[in-house]
Design a protein around this motif. Structure first.
Motif, PDB file in Angstrom:
ATOM      1  N   THR A  64       0.863  -1.180   0.061  1.00 37.14           N
ATOM      2  CA  THR A  64      -0.059  -0.026   0.003  1.00 37.14           C
ATOM      3  C   THR A  64       0.763   1.236  -0.003  1.00 37.14           C
ATOM      4  N   ASP A  65       1.873   1.162   0.860  1.00 36.25           N
ATOM      5  CA  ASP A  65       3.050   2.435   0.766  1.00 36.25           C
ATOM      6  C   ASP A  65       3.432   2.601  -0.466  1.00 36.25           C
ATOM      7  N   LEU A  66       3.783   1.509  -1.319  1.00 30.46           N
ATOM      8  CA  LEU A  66       4.510   1.771  -2.415  1.00 30.46           C
ATOM      9  C   LEU A  66       3.591   2.462  -3.721  1.00 30.46           C
ATOM     10  N   ALA A  67       2.238   2.357  -3.353  1.00 35.18           N
ATOM     11  CA  ALA A  67       1.319   3.030  -4.223  1.00 35.18           C
ATOM     12  C   ALA A  67       1.219   4.493  -4.099  1.00 35.18           C
ATOM     13  N   ASP A  68       1.792   5.004  -3.118  1.00 34.42           N
ATOM     14  CA  ASP A  68       1.701   6.339  -2.233  1.00 34.42           C
ATOM     15  C   ASP A  68       3.316   6.940  -2.676  1.00 34.42           C
ATOM     16  N   LEU A  69       3.430   7.662  -3.804  1.00 31.56           N
ATOM     17  CA  LEU A  69       4.730   7.895  -4.155  1.00 31.56           C
ATOM     18  C   LEU A  69       5.343   9.117  -3.224  1.00 31.56           C
ATOM     19  N   ASP A  70       4.482   9.765  -2.719  1.00 34.62           N
ATOM     20  CA  ASP A  70       5.068  10.912  -1.453  1.00 34.62           C
ATOM     21  C   ASP A  70       5.504   9.984  -0.181  1.00 34.62           C
ATOM     22  N   VAL A  71       4.807   8.741   0.046  1.00 35.35           N
ATOM     23  CA  VAL A  71       5.298   8.028   1.218  1.00 35.35           C
ATOM     24  C   VAL A  71       6.678   7.374   0.897  1.00 35.35           C
TER      25      VAL A  71
END
Length: 274
Positions: A138-145
Motif C-alpha cells: 500500500t505504501d508503494l502505491a503512494d509516491l510521497d510516502v
C-alpha cells in the motif's frame, strides 16, 4: 522442495529463421534437461525478428500453458528501461548527471546524502541499496510516502567510495528523481508508457495497468531462502550467504517490503517477447 514440473515437448512452440536452429534446440533443452517451467525468447537482427519461441506453463501450479502473448516479470532488466527513461530526461536538459541529486530533490540531502551525484546514484555507488523504513505494498502505491522513506535513508557507506547492487531501491530513487524534474510530474511507469513505449509501439509495463488481463501474466516460481543453498555452484557464495543473513545489506536490500511484489500486478514489471 524446488518446484518442478514436466513439460511435454508439444508445449514448446514458435519458429526461427534459417540458421537459428541451434537457438531453438537450446530453448527446448531448457525444458527437457534444466527444469524450465515456462519461458519465451525473441531475437531481432537488423530490426527483423529471427527467433520467436515460447513454451511450457504460464503457471506451473495449474498447468496453464504459456501463450504467445504471455507477459512475464522481468526483474532487473527494468534497470536498463528505467535508465533509458532517465536518459530521455537528460536529453531534454532536465537532468545533469554530474549535478547532485539534491539539486532536483532537496529533501534527498538528509542524513549525509547532500553530495551524492546523479551519476553516483545511477552507478549503484550511493550506498542506498537497503531501505530501513518498513514499507508495505500500500505504501508503494503512494509516491510521497516512498519518497520520504528514500530521502530519510542513511547511506550504508560513503557515497562514491564503494559499489553495491541497489537491487530494488534504484528504481524507486530513479522514479522519484524523474518525478521531480518532469514538468508533468509523472511517475516512472507513466513516463515510460507515454514517452517511450507508446511511440515505439512496444508492450512493456512498469506497474501493470487495468487494461491488461491478469491472466496473461506468468506466475514466478521463486526459491525460498534456504533453497538458495542448492545453487551454490551457480550463484556467488558471498551473495547466497549474505542473503541468508537478515542483518546483511544483501538481505536487507531484498527484504523490504516483506512480500513478493512481483506477484502484485500494480507493482509488477512485465514485458512481452512479441
Amino acid at each position: 522442495m524446488v518446484f518442478k514440473v514436466d513439460v511435454p515437448p508439444d508445449l514448446v512452440q514458435g519458429d526461427v529463421d534459417e540458421g537459428y536452429g541451434p537457438v531453438a534446440d537450446a530453448f527446448r533443452r531448457n525444458f527437457a534437461e534444466r527444469g524450465e517451467i515456462g519461458a519465451a525468447c525473441a531475437v531481432y537482427r537488423d530490426g527483423r525478428k529471427v527467433v520467436d519461441l515460447w513454451g511450457g506453463y504460464r503457471d506451473g501450479r495449474t498447468r496453464t500453458p504459456w501463450r504467445r502473448d504471455t507477459l512475464v516479470t522481468v526483474f532487473s532488466t527494468t534497470k536498463g528501461v528505467s535508465g533509458l527513461a532517465i536518459a530521455v530526461a537528460h536529453s531534454r536538459g532536465w537532468i545533469d548527471y554530474d549535478a547532485t541529486v539534491a539539486t532536483y530533490w532537496p529533501g534527498f540531502a538528509r542524513n549525509g546524502k547532500e553530495t551524492v551525484t546523479v551519476r553516483q546514484l545511477l552507478a549503484h555507488q550511493a550506498g542506498l541499496a537497503a531501505i530501513d523504513r518498513p514499507l508495505t505494498v500500500t505504501d508503494l502505491a503512494d509516491l510521497d510516502v516512498v519518497a520520504d522513506a528514500l530521502a530519510d535513508q542513511r547511506p550504508a557507506w560513503e557515497p562514491g567510495t564503494r559499489h553495491g547492487y541497489h537491487a530494488i531501491s534504484l528504481g524507486w530513487y530513479e522514479g522519484e528523481l524523474l518525478r521531480r524534474v518532469d514538468p508533468a510530474k509523472r511517475s516512472l511507469g507513466r513516463f515510460f508508457a507515454e514517452e517511450i513505449a507508446a511511440p515505439l509501439d512496444i508492450e512493456f509495463h512498469v506497474g501493470v495497468p487495468d487494461t491488461v488481463d491478469p491472466e496473461r501474466i506468468a506466475f514466478i516460481h521463486g526459491y525460498r531462502p534456504a533453497e538458495l543453498l542448492l545453487h551454490l555452484g551457480t550463484m556467488p557464495r558471498g551473495f547466497v550467504f549474505g542473503f541468508l543473513n537478515p542483518r546483511s545489506v544483501t538481505a536487507r536490500s531484498f527484504a523490504n517490503p516483506k512480500v513478493e511484489i512481483w506477484h502484485t500486478p500494480k507493482r509488477c514489471i512485465t514485458g512481452s517477447t512479441g
